[in-house]
Design a protein around this motif. Structure first.
Motif, PDB file in Angstrom:
ATOM      1  N   ILE A 125       0.825  -1.209   0.000  1.00  0.00           N
ATOM      2  CA  ILE A 125       0.000   0.000   0.000  1.00  0.00           C
ATOM      3  C   ILE A 125       0.863   1.264   0.000  1.00  0.00           C
ATOM      4  O   ILE A 125       0.618   2.182  -0.780  1.00  0.00           O
ATOM      5  CB  ILE A 125      -0.992  -0.023   1.179  1.00  0.00           C
ATOM      6  CG1 ILE A 125      -1.883  -1.268   1.016  1.00  0.00           C
ATOM      7  CG2 ILE A 125      -1.832   1.248   1.217  1.00  0.00           C
ATOM      8  CD1 ILE A 125      -3.035  -1.355   1.959  1.00  0.00           C
ATOM      9  N   ALA A 126       1.892   1.281   0.842  1.00  0.00           N
ATOM     10  CA  ALA A 126       2.719   2.494   0.910  1.00  0.00           C
ATOM     11  C   ALA A 126       3.356   2.836  -0.449  1.00  0.00           C
ATOM     12  O   ALA A 126       3.244   3.974  -0.904  1.00  0.00           O
ATOM     13  CB  ALA A 126       3.767   2.368   2.004  1.00  0.00           C
ATOM     14  N   PRO A 127       4.006   1.862  -1.130  1.00  0.00           N
ATOM     15  CA  PRO A 127       4.609   2.243  -2.419  1.00  0.00           C
ATOM     16  C   PRO A 127       3.576   2.625  -3.479  1.00  0.00           C
ATOM     17  O   PRO A 127       3.821   3.535  -4.277  1.00  0.00           O
ATOM     18  CB  PRO A 127       5.391   0.993  -2.848  1.00  0.00           C
ATOM     19  CG  PRO A 127       4.863  -0.119  -2.023  1.00  0.00           C
ATOM     20  CD  PRO A 127       4.351   0.481  -0.752  1.00  0.00           C
ATOM     21  N   LEU A 128       2.420   1.947  -3.431  1.00  0.00           N
ATOM     22  CA  LEU A 128       1.366   2.278  -4.396  1.00  0.00           C
ATOM     23  C   LEU A 128       0.879   3.709  -4.179  1.00  0.00           C
ATOM     24  O   LEU A 128       0.692   4.487  -5.119  1.00  0.00           O
ATOM     25  CB  LEU A 128       0.203   1.300  -4.205  1.00  0.00           C
ATOM     26  CG  LEU A 128      -0.524   0.923  -5.480  1.00  0.00           C
ATOM     27  CD1 LEU A 128       0.384   0.088  -6.377  1.00  0.00           C
ATOM     28  CD2 LEU A 128      -1.804   0.150  -5.144  1.00  0.00           C
ATOM     29  N   PHE A 129       0.694   4.030  -2.928  1.00  0.00           N
ATOM     30  CA  PHE A 129       0.281   5.358  -2.514  1.00  0.00           C
ATOM     31  C   PHE A 129       1.283   6.397  -3.048  1.00  0.00           C
ATOM     32  O   PHE A 129       0.916   7.421  -3.627  1.00  0.00           O
ATOM     33  CB  PHE A 129       0.268   5.381  -0.983  1.00  0.00           C
ATOM     34  CG  PHE A 129      -0.602   6.423  -0.338  1.00  0.00           C
ATOM     35  CD1 PHE A 129      -0.738   7.694  -0.856  1.00  0.00           C
ATOM     36  CD2 PHE A 129      -1.280   6.120   0.849  1.00  0.00           C
ATOM     37  CE1 PHE A 129      -1.520   8.653  -0.221  1.00  0.00           C
ATOM     38  CE2 PHE A 129      -2.072   7.066   1.487  1.00  0.00           C
ATOM     39  CZ  PHE A 129      -2.187   8.327   0.951  1.00  0.00           C
ATOM     40  N   MET A 130       2.565   6.090  -2.894  1.00  0.00           N
ATOM     41  CA  MET A 130       3.584   7.043  -3.345  1.00  0.00           C
ATOM     42  C   MET A 130       3.629   7.155  -4.857  1.00  0.00           C
ATOM     43  O   MET A 130       3.847   8.232  -5.402  1.00  0.00           O
ATOM     44  CB  MET A 130       4.947   6.658  -2.784  1.00  0.00           C
ATOM     45  CG  MET A 130       5.036   6.981  -1.312  1.00  0.00           C
ATOM     46  SD  MET A 130       6.665   6.729  -0.647  1.00  0.00           S
ATOM     47  CE  MET A 130       6.565   5.038  -0.154  1.00  0.00           C
ATOM     48  N   ALA A 131       3.396   6.022  -5.545  1.00  0.00           N
ATOM     49  CA  ALA A 131       3.377   6.073  -7.002  1.00  0.00           C
ATOM     50  C   ALA A 131       2.245   6.984  -7.467  1.00  0.00           C
ATOM     51  O   ALA A 131       2.434   7.827  -8.359  1.00  0.00           O
ATOM     52  CB  ALA A 131       3.217   4.674  -7.577  1.00  0.00           C
ATOM     53  N   VAL A 132       1.089   6.839  -6.828  1.00  0.00           N
ATOM     54  CA  VAL A 132      -0.043   7.704  -7.189  1.00  0.00           C
ATOM     55  C   VAL A 132       0.304   9.169  -6.913  1.00  0.00           C
ATOM     56  O   VAL A 132       0.033  10.055  -7.721  1.00  0.00           O
ATOM     57  CB  VAL A 132      -1.310   7.288  -6.402  1.00  0.00           C
ATOM     58  CG1 VAL A 132      -2.442   8.284  -6.635  1.00  0.00           C
ATOM     59  CG2 VAL A 132      -1.742   5.884  -6.795  1.00  0.00           C
ATOM     60  N   LEU A 133       0.943   9.380  -5.772  1.00  0.00           N
ATOM     61  CA  LEU A 133       1.348  10.743  -5.425  1.00  0.00           C
ATOM     62  C   LEU A 133       2.282  11.336  -6.464  1.00  0.00           C
ATOM     63  O   LEU A 133       2.143  12.486  -6.875  1.00  0.00           O
ATOM     64  CB  LEU A 133       2.109  10.732  -4.107  1.00  0.00           C
ATOM     65  CG  LEU A 133       1.322  10.860  -2.836  1.00  0.00           C
ATOM     66  CD1 LEU A 133       2.266  10.805  -1.650  1.00  0.00           C
ATOM     67  CD2 LEU A 133       0.574  12.178  -2.842  1.00  0.00           C
ATOM     68  N   LEU A 134       3.260  10.528  -6.878  1.00  0.00           N
ATOM     69  CA  LEU A 134       4.238  11.025  -7.845  1.00  0.00           C
ATOM     70  C   LEU A 134       3.565  11.366  -9.159  1.00  0.00           C
ATOM     71  O   LEU A 134       3.831  12.416  -9.758  1.00  0.00           O
ATOM     72  CB  LEU A 134       5.349   9.995  -8.065  1.00  0.00           C
ATOM     73  CG  LEU A 134       6.371   9.925  -6.939  1.00  0.00           C
ATOM     74  CD1 LEU A 134       7.295   8.739  -7.118  1.00  0.00           C
ATOM     75  CD2 LEU A 134       7.177  11.226  -6.880  1.00  0.00           C
TER      76      LEU A 134
END
Ligand code: PHE
Ligand code: NA
Length: 507
Positions: A443-452
């Motif tokens: 979840i954390a990396p997915l969240f960051m990918a969306v953020l980026l």
């Protein structure tokens, strides 16, 4: 090999980490982010980001840092290299080392170049509050005159930097730890006194403007605003979580590298998050906005923006009984908060020289001083603050998330999730529940990918990503005047690029 410096006491370590995280982000940035992103509505994505992003990345950075420290390294290049080696060839691991080292070096130095300026303003305003210099004046003009007064700006920024240099030069346990042990308790005392003062302010102007009404505004979620600007508000909330917890900067890793290999990271990481959030949501949330509300009314309090702390609040202090003392306390609080964070980026740069180039700490400290002075000079010289805003756009919100993304890729995935889990629990005072593992892994990396992706789109639509610097971008986003500000924007970008290149070479 000579024994590496380590935190002398558990309390010292916790205060240093809290000092690292608790900064201008809590008392200056948080209130205006909240105010300009739907008030109470902001708190919903904020807490979601705290849970799915803040806590996971905090644990990863503590674990990565302690692991690097075990091998004598406090900087990201070697840390990422060592961890990536667990699953890829040394040559490929080197690439991750370079990426980590480059980003962390760039963030530490560029962030310092403008953040130290804002700390300098607090030093100046502590003095101006005590002497009542802005009393009876137009406080917006006063601020604009101040940032255009080069001698004063350089003086207050300069003493701040000299004190930082002295603290860092003394080392981790004998310097940083001792300074934060004095400053952090004082910071809490000041904040609590100010909160009591703030919440007992009826409004002298209109009864319906009391500070309690201000609190109500913060805590009443405006769902319509959230629905309308869902993506924008969520991006801002996640960005604030990164900034306020000092994530994606390299400085949590660096502080954690001064732990012993069996020292707890799980509970300590969580303690850092809790102390920061208390200082942000409870203390930070009860200060700037409620105070501004009581004296200036809702509209002014909300549109105060970046200038809330330095332009709107002085206007309040001059009318408040005991305003000189409370004003000085507020700005000294900002100064302590900023100083104990700035120590961390400064130490990161010194650690690089000390460990990677074997330069003596005392010498390294003053080399970094000159470097940061030169890097900060263009910010100090630009009274329009366009150069500062341009740096903050890239560094303060974009690079952090990028580095955080690599934190998970390297610290969890390449290091291998099971190794990470084991490392997190080595010497741990608590057990992190098993169900939290997929949050960290997926979840954390997915969240960051969306953020980026979201940030990139956002920057694109604002015109920040085009080579041609547009009028709309300069005027609406950076708040400068076109075309005067164009050279400043271009200069900021060139400096960012140069620093990235130096970082890559160094790493
Ligand atoms: N967490 C810090 C804050 O809230 C961010 C920061 C740390 C900025 C170190 C600069 C240097 O202000
Ligand atoms: Na913070």
């Amino acid at each position: 090999m000579e024994q590496r410096d380590r935190w002398a006491t558990k309390l010292g370590l916790i205060l240093a980490m809290a000092g690292n995280a608790i900064g201008l982000g809590n008392f200056w940035r948080f209130p205006y982010q909240l105010a300009s992103n739907g008030g109470g509505a902001f708190m919903i994505p904020y807490f979601i980001a705290l849970f799915f992003l803040g806590i996971p990345v905090m644990w990863i950075e503590w674990t990565t840092g302690r692991y690097g420290g075990k091998y004598g390294h406090g900087t990201l290049g070697p840390m990422f290299y060592l961890m990536a080696r667990e699953s890829v060839k040394p040559k490929t691991a080197l690439i991750f080392g370079v990426i980590g080292g480059m980003l962390a070096f760039s963030v530490s130095s560029l962030l310092s170049s403008y953040y130290y300026q804002v700390i300098g303003w607090s030093a100046a305003y502590t003095y101006y509050s005590l002497t009542g210099a802005y009393f009876g004046q137009d406080t917006v003009k006063f601020f604009l005159n101040y940032v255009a007064n080069l001698k004063a700006v350089i003086f207050f920024w300069g003493i701040t930097m000299v004190l930082l240099g002295i603290a860092v030069g003394q080392g981790v346990s004998k310097g940083i730890e001792r300074w934060v042990k004095v400053m952090m308790p004082l910071l809490y005392v000041f904040a609590i006194l100010l909160v009591i003062r703030a919440l007992t302010l009826g409004s002298p102007v209109k009864p319906e403007w009391s500070s309690i009404k201000g609190l109500e505004y913060i805590w009443t979620p405006n769902f319509t605003a959230l629905k309308q600007n869902f993506f924008k508000i969520s991006l801002a909330a996640a960005g604030q979580i990164f900034f306020t917890l000092s994530l994606g900067m390299g400085i949590i890793h660096n502080y954690a590298s001064y732990l012993g290999p069996e020292d707890d990271v799980a509970l300590s990481g969580l303690a850092t998050v809790s102390l920061n959030e208390f200082a942000e949501v409870i203390l930070g949330g009860s200060l700037a906005i409620p105070i501004a509300f009581a004296y200036l009314g809702p509209e002014q309090a909300i549109k105060g923006g970046v200038g809330l702390a330095y332009m709107a609040l002085p206007n309040v202090f001059m009318h408040m009984p005991g305003g000189r003392i409370f004003g000085a306390m507020w700005f000294l609080l900002l100064w302590f908060a900023g100083f104990t964070s700035a120590i961390a980026t400064y130490n990161y740069l010194v650690a690089m020289l000390e460990e990677d180039l074997k330069i003596d700490r005392k010498v390294g400290t003053w080399v970094v001083f000159v470097f940061l002075f030169l890097l900060g000079l263009p910010v100090a010289l630009d009274s329009s603050l366009v150069y500062l805003s341009e740096l903050d756009m890239w560094v303060g919100s974009y690079f952090l998330v990028l580095l955080g993304f690599f934190d998970v890729i390297v610290g969890v995935w390449l290091f291998k999730p099971d190794n990470f889990w084991e490392e997190l629990h080595k010497g741990a005072f608590i057990n992190v529940p098993e169900w939290f593992k997929p949050i960290i892994m997926y979840i954390a990396p997915l969240f960051m990918a969306v953020l980026l992706i979201g940030n990139t789109k956002d920057y694109y639509s604002m015109g920040a990503l085009r080579f041609h610097v547009s009028k709309a971008y300069v005027e609406n986003v950076l708040g400068g005047s076109y075309p005067d500000a164009v050279p400043l924007v271009l200069r900021a970008r060139i400096v960012i690029l140069i620093i990235l290149i130096i970082g890559a070479i160094e790493a």
